[in-house]
Write a protein that holds these residues in place. Structure first.
Motif, short mmCIF file in Angstrom:
data_model
loop_
_atom_site.label_atom_id
_atom_site.label_comp_id
_atom_site.label_asym_id
_atom_site.label_seq_id
_atom_site.Cartn_x
_atom_site.Cartn_y
_atom_site.Cartn_z
N HIS A 105 0.82 -1.21 0.00
CA HIS A 105 0.00 0.00 0.00
C HIS A 105 0.86 1.27 0.00
O HIS A 105 0.41 2.32 -0.45
CB HIS A 105 -0.95 0.01 1.20
CG HIS A 105 -2.11 -0.91 1.04
ND1 HIS A 105 -3.09 -0.71 0.10
CD2 HIS A 105 -2.43 -2.06 1.68
CE1 HIS A 105 -3.98 -1.67 0.18
NE2 HIS A 105 -3.60 -2.51 1.13
N LEU A 106 2.07 1.16 0.51
CA LEU A 106 2.96 2.32 0.51
C LEU A 106 3.24 2.82 -0.90
O LEU A 106 3.49 4.01 -1.10
CB LEU A 106 4.27 2.01 1.24
CG LEU A 106 5.26 3.15 1.37
CD1 LEU A 106 4.65 4.29 2.17
CD2 LEU A 106 6.53 2.68 2.01
N ALA A 107 3.15 1.94 -1.88
CA ALA A 107 3.41 2.36 -3.27
C ALA A 107 2.40 3.42 -3.71
O ALA A 107 2.79 4.50 -4.18
CB ALA A 107 3.34 1.15 -4.20
N TRP A 108 1.11 3.17 -3.54
CA TRP A 108 0.13 4.18 -3.97
C TRP A 108 0.06 5.35 -2.99
O TRP A 108 -0.17 6.49 -3.39
CB TRP A 108 -1.25 3.56 -4.21
CG TRP A 108 -1.97 3.05 -3.01
CD1 TRP A 108 -1.98 1.78 -2.55
CD2 TRP A 108 -2.81 3.81 -2.13
NE1 TRP A 108 -2.75 1.68 -1.42
CE2 TRP A 108 -3.28 2.92 -1.14
CE3 TRP A 108 -3.20 5.14 -2.06
CZ2 TRP A 108 -4.12 3.31 -0.12
CZ3 TRP A 108 -4.04 5.53 -1.04
CH2 TRP A 108 -4.49 4.62 -0.08
N GLN A 109 0.30 5.09 -1.71
CA GLN A 109 0.32 6.19 -0.75
C GLN A 109 1.49 7.13 -1.05
O GLN A 109 1.35 8.36 -0.98
CB GLN A 109 0.42 5.64 0.67
CG GLN A 109 -0.82 4.90 1.11
CD GLN A 109 -0.61 4.09 2.37
OE1 GLN A 109 0.53 3.83 2.79
NE2 GLN A 109 -1.70 3.67 2.98
N GLY A 110 2.63 6.55 -1.42
CA GLY A 110 3.79 7.36 -1.80
C GLY A 110 3.53 8.18 -3.04
O GLY A 110 3.98 9.32 -3.15
N LEU A 111 2.79 7.60 -3.99
CA LEU A 111 2.43 8.36 -5.19
C LEU A 111 1.57 9.56 -4.84
O LEU A 111 1.76 10.66 -5.39
CB LEU A 111 1.70 7.46 -6.20
CG LEU A 111 2.57 6.48 -6.96
CD1 LEU A 111 1.70 5.53 -7.79
CD2 LEU A 111 3.53 7.23 -7.87
N LEU A 112 0.61 9.38 -3.94
CA LEU A 112 -0.25 10.50 -3.54
C LEU A 112 0.54 11.58 -2.81
O LEU A 112 0.38 12.77 -3.10
CB LEU A 112 -1.40 10.00 -2.66
CG LEU A 112 -2.48 9.20 -3.34
CD1 LEU A 112 -3.52 8.75 -2.33
CD2 LEU A 112 -3.14 10.01 -4.43
#
Length: 133
Positions: free
Chosen positions: A21-28
């Motif tokens: 989930h850190l992947a999309w959270q990092g993108l945001l």
């Protein structure tokens, strides 16, 4: 099988889900920071630095919150669903089914590589500083 196996499985699954989930959270968070940088071209370097640190703190909070919420969801599920989730691979409900150990291991290797890179960079800067004196 050990009596701690379900808890260890839950911890591993929660950590793995947090890293995924850190992947999309990092993108945001990165998109928000990019937007800030776009509209703050005239701001001071200290303000830009403070905003970048706030983004890093947000990522730290995202990982912790995702881990806690996922672990809570896994541990509060009924016992028969919990056991089916961790001991019957065809019934896994997490998107990282079967990849939990791989995701955590790859993340750990990445952390070690970045630490090595940082250490070598620090060593190079120290050498440069010592040669300049």
């Amino acid at each position: 099988m050990s009596e701690h196996a379900p808890l260890a499985g839950a911890l591993l699954a929660a950590l793995s889900a947090s890293l995924v989930h850190l992947a999309w959270q990092g993108l945001l968070v990165g998109a928000a920071h990019a937007g800030y940088r776009l509209f703050s071209r005239g701001s001071s370097p200290a303000a830009r630095h403070a905003h970048a640190l706030a983004g890093l703190r947000a990522l730290f909070v995202c990982v912790g919150a995702t881990f806690a919420l996922t672990l809570r969801r896994l541990l509060l599920s009924p016992a028969h669903l919990f056991e089916a989730r961790f001991f019957a691979p065809e019934r896994l409900v997490l998107p990282t089914a079967g990849l939990d150990a791989w995701v955590v291991g790859a993340w750990g290797c990445g952390v070690l590589l970045l630490a090595l890179r940082s250490g070598l960079g620090f060593w190079g800067v120290k050498r440069l500083k010592d040669s300049a004196e």
